[in-house]
Write a protein that holds these residues in place. Structure first.
Motif, PDB file in Angstrom:
ATOM      1  N   VAL A  58      45.086  39.484  42.305  1.00  0.00           N
ATOM      2  CA  VAL A  58      46.310  38.861  42.828  1.00  0.00           C
ATOM      3  C   VAL A  58      47.476  39.846  42.849  1.00  0.00           C
ATOM      4  O   VAL A  58      48.312  39.780  43.752  1.00  0.00           O
ATOM      5  CB  VAL A  58      46.695  37.552  42.093  1.00  0.00           C
ATOM      6  CG1 VAL A  58      45.610  36.496  42.292  1.00  0.00           C
ATOM      7  CG2 VAL A  58      47.001  37.759  40.629  1.00  0.00           C
ATOM      8  N   LYS A  59      47.532  40.766  41.901  1.00  0.00           N
ATOM      9  CA  LYS A  59      48.596  41.769  41.927  1.00  0.00           C
ATOM     10  C   LYS A  59      48.432  42.694  43.133  1.00  0.00           C
ATOM     11  O   LYS A  59      49.404  42.999  43.827  1.00  0.00           O
ATOM     12  CB  LYS A  59      48.608  42.571  40.623  1.00  0.00           C
ATOM     13  CG  LYS A  59      49.152  41.787  39.444  1.00  0.00           C
ATOM     14  CD  LYS A  59      49.033  42.530  38.142  1.00  0.00           C
ATOM     15  CE  LYS A  59      50.157  43.509  37.968  1.00  0.00           C
ATOM     16  NZ  LYS A  59      50.153  44.138  36.627  1.00  0.00           N
ATOM     17  N   THR A  60      47.197  43.107  43.397  1.00  0.00           N
ATOM     18  CA  THR A  60      46.923  44.002  44.519  1.00  0.00           C
ATOM     19  C   THR A  60      47.143  43.287  45.848  1.00  0.00           C
ATOM     20  O   THR A  60      47.859  43.790  46.721  1.00  0.00           O
ATOM     21  CB  THR A  60      45.471  44.533  44.444  1.00  0.00           C
ATOM     22  OG1 THR A  60      45.299  45.194  43.189  1.00  0.00           O
ATOM     23  CG2 THR A  60      45.174  45.486  45.578  1.00  0.00           C
ATOM     24  N   GLN A  61      46.542  42.114  46.016  1.00  0.00           N
ATOM     25  CA  GLN A  61      46.683  41.357  47.260  1.00  0.00           C
ATOM     26  C   GLN A  61      48.135  40.921  47.470  1.00  0.00           C
ATOM     27  O   GLN A  61      48.638  40.945  48.588  1.00  0.00           O
ATOM     28  CB  GLN A  61      45.767  40.131  47.262  1.00  0.00           C
ATOM     29  CG  GLN A  61      44.300  40.451  47.385  1.00  0.00           C
ATOM     30  CD  GLN A  61      43.974  41.177  48.672  1.00  0.00           C
ATOM     31  OE1 GLN A  61      43.512  42.306  48.640  1.00  0.00           O
ATOM     32  NE2 GLN A  61      44.218  40.542  49.799  1.00  0.00           N
ATOM     33  N   GLY A  62      48.786  40.499  46.389  1.00  0.00           N
ATOM     34  CA  GLY A  62      50.180  40.083  46.487  1.00  0.00           C
ATOM     35  C   GLY A  62      51.066  41.215  46.972  1.00  0.00           C
ATOM     36  O   GLY A  62      51.911  41.028  47.854  1.00  0.00           O
ATOM     37  N   ALA A  63      50.876  42.411  46.418  1.00  0.00           N
ATOM     38  CA  ALA A  63      51.659  43.579  46.834  1.00  0.00           C
ATOM     39  C   ALA A  63      51.428  43.880  48.316  1.00  0.00           C
ATOM     40  O   ALA A  63      52.376  44.185  49.048  1.00  0.00           O
ATOM     41  CB  ALA A  63      51.306  44.794  45.976  1.00  0.00           C
ATOM     42  N   GLU A  64      50.167  43.756  48.765  1.00  0.00           N
ATOM     43  CA  GLU A  64      49.857  43.998  50.181  1.00  0.00           C
ATOM     44  C   GLU A  64      50.546  42.988  51.088  1.00  0.00           C
ATOM     45  O   GLU A  64      50.848  43.284  52.235  1.00  0.00           O
ATOM     46  CB  GLU A  64      48.344  43.957  50.409  1.00  0.00           C
ATOM     47  CG  GLU A  64      47.626  45.168  49.861  1.00  0.00           C
ATOM     48  CD  GLU A  64      46.119  45.123  50.070  1.00  0.00           C
ATOM     49  OE1 GLU A  64      45.629  44.268  50.841  1.00  0.00           O
ATOM     50  OE2 GLU A  64      45.428  45.949  49.449  1.00  0.00           O
ATOM     51  N   GLU A  65      50.806  41.786  50.559  1.00  0.00           N
ATOM     52  CA  GLU A  65      51.460  40.741  51.346  1.00  0.00           C
ATOM     53  C   GLU A  65      52.963  40.670  51.083  1.00  0.00           C
ATOM     54  O   GLU A  65      53.634  39.738  51.528  1.00  0.00           O
ATOM     55  CB  GLU A  65      50.809  39.387  51.060  1.00  0.00           C
ATOM     56  CG  GLU A  65      49.369  39.335  51.525  1.00  0.00           C
ATOM     57  CD  GLU A  65      48.726  37.968  51.320  1.00  0.00           C
ATOM     58  OE1 GLU A  65      49.463  36.974  51.180  1.00  0.00           O
ATOM     59  OE2 GLU A  65      47.489  37.915  51.303  1.00  0.00           O
ATOM     60  N   ILE A  72      51.019  33.568  36.327  1.00  0.00           N
ATOM     61  CA  ILE A  72      49.949  32.672  36.771  1.00  0.00           C
ATOM     62  C   ILE A  72      50.298  31.282  36.271  1.00  0.00           C
ATOM     63  O   ILE A  72      50.611  31.096  35.098  1.00  0.00           O
ATOM     64  CB  ILE A  72      48.572  33.108  36.233  1.00  0.00           C
ATOM     65  CG1 ILE A  72      48.187  34.462  36.853  1.00  0.00           C
ATOM     66  CG2 ILE A  72      47.507  32.057  36.544  1.00  0.00           C
ATOM     67  CD1 ILE A  72      46.865  35.006  36.371  1.00  0.00           C
ATOM     68  N   ARG A  73      50.268  30.313  37.184  1.00  0.00           N
ATOM     69  CA  ARG A  73      50.499  28.919  36.815  1.00  0.00           C
ATOM     70  C   ARG A  73      49.136  28.244  36.677  1.00  0.00           C
ATOM     71  O   ARG A  73      48.244  28.449  37.492  1.00  0.00           O
ATOM     72  CB  ARG A  73      51.342  28.224  37.888  1.00  0.00           C
ATOM     73  CG  ARG A  73      51.735  26.817  37.519  1.00  0.00           C
ATOM     74  CD  ARG A  73      52.840  26.273  38.438  1.00  0.00           C
ATOM     75  NE  ARG A  73      54.117  26.869  38.047  1.00  0.00           N
ATOM     76  CZ  ARG A  73      54.893  27.584  38.858  1.00  0.00           C
ATOM     77  NH1 ARG A  73      54.551  27.806  40.100  1.00  0.00           N
ATOM     78  NH2 ARG A  73      56.035  28.091  38.429  1.00  0.00           N
ATOM     79  N   VAL A  97      46.881  29.691  39.700  1.00  0.00           N
ATOM     80  CA  VAL A  97      47.568  30.054  40.936  1.00  0.00           C
ATOM     81  C   VAL A  97      48.583  31.152  40.612  1.00  0.00           C
ATOM     82  O   VAL A  97      49.394  30.986  39.700  1.00  0.00           O
ATOM     83  CB  VAL A  97      48.291  28.833  41.544  1.00  0.00           C
ATOM     84  CG1 VAL A  97      49.088  29.223  42.787  1.00  0.00           C
ATOM     85  CG2 VAL A  97      47.302  27.730  41.885  1.00  0.00           C
ATOM     86  N   PRO A  98      48.539  32.266  41.347  1.00  0.00           N
ATOM     87  CA  PRO A  98      49.509  33.326  41.078  1.00  0.00           C
ATOM     88  C   PRO A  98      50.913  32.906  41.513  1.00  0.00           C
ATOM     89  O   PRO A  98      51.077  32.153  42.474  1.00  0.00           O
ATOM     90  CB  PRO A  98      49.003  34.493  41.931  1.00  0.00           C
ATOM     91  CG  PRO A  98      48.230  33.853  43.024  1.00  0.00           C
ATOM     92  CD  PRO A  98      47.637  32.603  42.453  1.00  0.00           C
ATOM     93  N   THR A  99      51.914  33.403  40.780  1.00  0.00           N
ATOM     94  CA  THR A  99      53.307  33.151  41.145  1.00  0.00           C
ATOM     95  C   THR A  99      53.994  34.490  41.342  1.00  0.00           C
ATOM     96  O   THR A  99      53.557  35.518  40.840  1.00  0.00           O
ATOM     97  CB  THR A  99      54.049  32.363  40.049  1.00  0.00           C
ATOM     98  OG1 THR A  99      54.096  33.156  38.859  1.00  0.00           O
ATOM     99  CG2 THR A  99      53.395  31.027  39.781  1.00  0.00           C
ATOM    100  N   GLN A 125      51.221  30.830  48.051  1.00  0.00           N
ATOM    101  CA  GLN A 125      50.262  29.993  48.763  1.00  0.00           C
ATOM    102  C   GLN A 125      49.213  30.784  49.542  1.00  0.00           C
ATOM    103  O   GLN A 125      48.133  30.278  49.809  1.00  0.00           O
ATOM    104  CB  GLN A 125      51.003  29.048  49.727  1.00  0.00           C
ATOM    105  CG  GLN A 125      51.951  28.097  49.034  1.00  0.00           C
ATOM    106  CD  GLN A 125      51.230  27.070  48.173  1.00  0.00           C
ATOM    107  OE1 GLN A 125      50.159  26.597  48.507  1.00  0.00           O
ATOM    108  NE2 GLN A 125      51.833  26.740  47.044  1.00  0.00           N
ATOM    109  N   SER A 126      49.502  32.033  49.893  1.00  0.00           N
ATOM    110  CA  SER A 126      48.558  32.802  50.698  1.00  0.00           C
ATOM    111  C   SER A 126      47.431  33.421  49.872  1.00  0.00           C
ATOM    112  O   SER A 126      46.461  33.913  50.433  1.00  0.00           O
ATOM    113  CB  SER A 126      49.302  33.899  51.465  1.00  0.00           C
ATOM    114  OG  SER A 126      49.933  34.785  50.559  1.00  0.00           O
ATOM    115  N   LEU A 127      47.533  33.392  48.544  1.00  0.00           N
ATOM    116  CA  LEU A 127      46.481  33.942  47.689  1.00  0.00           C
ATOM    117  C   LEU A 127      45.634  32.807  47.124  1.00  0.00           C
ATOM    118  O   LEU A 127      46.150  31.762  46.751  1.00  0.00           O
ATOM    119  CB  LEU A 127      47.086  34.760  46.545  1.00  0.00           C
ATOM    120  CG  LEU A 127      47.903  35.981  46.960  1.00  0.00           C
ATOM    121  CD1 LEU A 127      48.490  36.659  45.736  1.00  0.00           C
ATOM    122  CD2 LEU A 127      47.067  36.955  47.761  1.00  0.00           C
TER     123      LEU A 127
END
Length: 143
Positions: A58-65, A72-73, A97-99, A125-127
């Motif tokens: 989620v950190k990697t994908q989140g940074a890309e987005e 994390i919730r 769910v990542p925040t 929401q996108s992850l």
């Protein structure tokens, strides 16, 4: 130990944890007392490896987005009561769910600056959320 980890500020006593677990078990039992329902889960287990893998993802994908992932919730859920979910049908689950916050990337003088756009952390929401921890056999455990 050279660099011992700092103690998290959210730690609770074992006694309070036990009280929380007993309260949950009693509340859940009272909700299902009049229904013919199989024993529900009151604990969910994820391996350290899977949690670390999810955090890295989620950190990697989140940074890309364009997000700064900051937490994390944990959400409680109940599986749909249909045979597609097998033994888990109708039982409690816990999903992650990542925040984070949306960031804008500004490039000036060959230095990358990140500026937060949102003031508070929100679910990203996108992850994809993470689910399918192990509820154990039998499902109920006592802390």
């Amino acid at each position: 130990m050279k660099n011992p980890p700092s103690k998290p500020s959210q730690l609770i006593s074992k006694e309070f944890a036990k009280q929380l677990n007993v309260n949950y078990n009693n509340k859940r039992a009272s909700l299902t007392a009049n229904k013919k329902q199989k024993e529900d889960a009151n604990a969910i287990w994820y391996s350290i490896e899977e949690l670390e893998k999810y955090i890295h993802y989620v950190k990697t994908q989140g940074a890309e987005e364009g997000y700064s992932v900051d937490g994390i919730r944990f959400y409680f859920g109940v599986y749909p009561d249909d045979e597609k979910h097998g033994e888990k049908a109708g039982l409690t689950t816990l999903f992650l769910v990542p925040t984070g916050k949306k960031v804008e990337k500004n490039e000036t003088a060959k230095i990358q600056n990140f500026v937060e756009v949102e003031e508070s952390s929100a679910d990203i929401q996108s992850l994809e959320p993470m689910n399918y921890g192990n509820i154990g056999r039998p499902p109920s455990l006592l802390y």
